[in-house]
Design a protein around this motif. Structure first.
Motif, PDB file in Angstrom:
ATOM      1  N   ARG A  13     -41.339  40.933  -0.124  1.00 23.64           N
ATOM      2  CA  ARG A  13     -42.793  40.898  -0.064  1.00 23.64           C
ATOM      3  C   ARG A  13     -43.285  40.314  -1.698  1.00 23.64           C
ATOM      4  N   VAL A  14     -42.726  40.540  -2.665  1.00 28.51           N
ATOM      5  CA  VAL A  14     -43.065  39.970  -4.097  1.00 28.51           C
ATOM      6  C   VAL A  14     -43.278  38.652  -3.926  1.00 28.51           C
ATOM      7  N   LEU A  15     -42.761  38.030  -3.016  1.00 29.57           N
ATOM      8  CA  LEU A  15     -42.912  36.569  -2.867  1.00 29.57           C
ATOM      9  C   LEU A  15     -44.463  36.064  -2.604  1.00 29.57           C
ATOM     10  N   ASN A  16     -45.180  36.920  -2.352  1.00 34.08           N
ATOM     11  CA  ASN A  16     -46.617  36.882  -1.866  1.00 34.08           C
ATOM     12  C   ASN A  16     -47.513  36.928  -3.248  1.00 34.08           C
ATOM     13  N   ASP A  17     -46.793  37.485  -4.482  1.00 30.90           N
ATOM     14  CA  ASP A  17     -47.391  37.288  -5.852  1.00 30.90           C
ATOM     15  C   ASP A  17     -47.658  36.052  -6.176  1.00 30.90           C
ATOM     16  N   ALA A  18     -48.758  35.342  -5.991  1.00 32.34           N
ATOM     17  CA  ALA A  18     -49.277  33.911  -6.757  1.00 32.34           C
ATOM     18  C   ALA A  18     -48.826  33.817  -7.760  1.00 32.34           C
ATOM     19  N   GLY A  19     -48.902  35.165  -8.534  1.00 35.69           N
ATOM     20  CA  GLY A  19     -48.776  34.872 -10.167  1.00 35.69           C
ATOM     21  C   GLY A  19     -47.125  34.758 -10.493  1.00 35.69           C
ATOM     22  N   ARG A  20     -46.323  34.708  -9.590  1.00 31.37           N
ATOM     23  CA  ARG A  20     -45.050  34.494  -9.902  1.00 31.37           C
ATOM     24  C   ARG A  20     -44.470  33.186  -9.293  1.00 31.37           C
ATOM     25  N   GLN A  21     -43.369  32.381  -9.794  1.00 26.18           N
ATOM     26  CA  GLN A  21     -42.893  31.346  -9.430  1.00 26.18           C
ATOM     27  C   GLN A  21     -41.318  31.776  -8.758  1.00 26.18           C
ATOM     28  N   PHE A  22     -41.076  31.192  -7.809  1.00 29.80           N
ATOM     29  CA  PHE A  22     -39.824  31.417  -7.265  1.00 29.80           C
ATOM     30  C   PHE A  22     -39.029  30.193  -6.747  1.00 29.80           C
ATOM     31  N   ALA A  23     -37.715  29.934  -6.946  1.00 25.26           N
ATOM     32  CA  ALA A  23     -36.800  28.804  -6.471  1.00 25.26           C
ATOM     33  C   ALA A  23     -35.808  29.338  -5.866  1.00 25.26           C
ATOM     34  N   ASN A  56     -46.188  28.784  -4.399  1.00 23.09           N
ATOM     35  CA  ASN A  56     -45.327  29.579  -5.376  1.00 23.09           C
ATOM     36  C   ASN A  56     -43.799  29.758  -5.296  1.00 23.09           C
ATOM     37  N   VAL A  57     -43.277  28.942  -4.262  1.00 26.05           N
ATOM     38  CA  VAL A  57     -42.099  29.271  -3.818  1.00 26.05           C
ATOM     39  C   VAL A  57     -41.233  27.849  -3.380  1.00 26.05           C
ATOM     40  N   SER A  58     -40.063  27.540  -4.125  1.00 25.11           N
ATOM     41  CA  SER A  58     -39.466  26.419  -3.690  1.00 25.11           C
ATOM     42  C   SER A  58     -38.263  26.601  -3.069  1.00 25.11           C
TER      43      SER A  58
END
Length: 133
Positions: A13-23, A56-58
């Motif tokens: 669910r943290v993936l929905n935090d637009a302030g963070r980037q995920f790869a 924000n997710v790759s």
């Protein structure tokens, strides 16, 4: 298995935090692993397709036939330049030694270099999903 899947979904669910980037980098083979029933796997693949469209997710998928530059590894999560969590069969190991963290970051970069992203990654996820019927 269902509890483990639910725990992962809860953490995601943290993936929905637009302030963070995920790869995220996954081996294409894991899209087909039968570690749960088809309904649960379909849900996971649908979730992955949805996540892959977040700005924000790759999501990178290492194709089955990709020329390997890094040996397949255990699952690991690099949170930043100071912490990598490694999943083993029996435990999660938190790696904080700077040299070891750098080694995992280099491995991630190598894996990312052979992964496909964007429409090609989503196509491979969708193909795995459609194989379930």
């Amino acid at each position: 298995m269902e509890q483990a899947v639910q725990a992962r979904l809860d953490r995601s669910r943290v993936l929905n935090d637009a302030g963070r980037q995920f790869a995220l980098i996954l081996e294409e083979a894991v899209l087909y692993y039968g570690v749960c029933d088809d309904e649960a796997l379909a849900g996971q693949l649908d979730h992955l397709l949805g996540v892959s469209s977040l700005p924000n997710v790759s999501v990178g998928i290492i194709p089955f036939r990709a020329r390997r530059t890094v040996w397949p590894l255990e699952a690991f999560y690099a949170f930043d330049d100071n912490l990598v969590a490694v999943e083993t069969l029996t435990a999660e190991i938190n790696v904080t030694a700077p040299g070891e963290v750098r080694t995992y970051l280099r491995a991630f970069a190598g894996l990312a270099g052979i992964a496909v992203r964007g429409a090609e990654a989503r196509s491979r996820i969708a193909k795995a999903r459609s194989a379930l019927g």
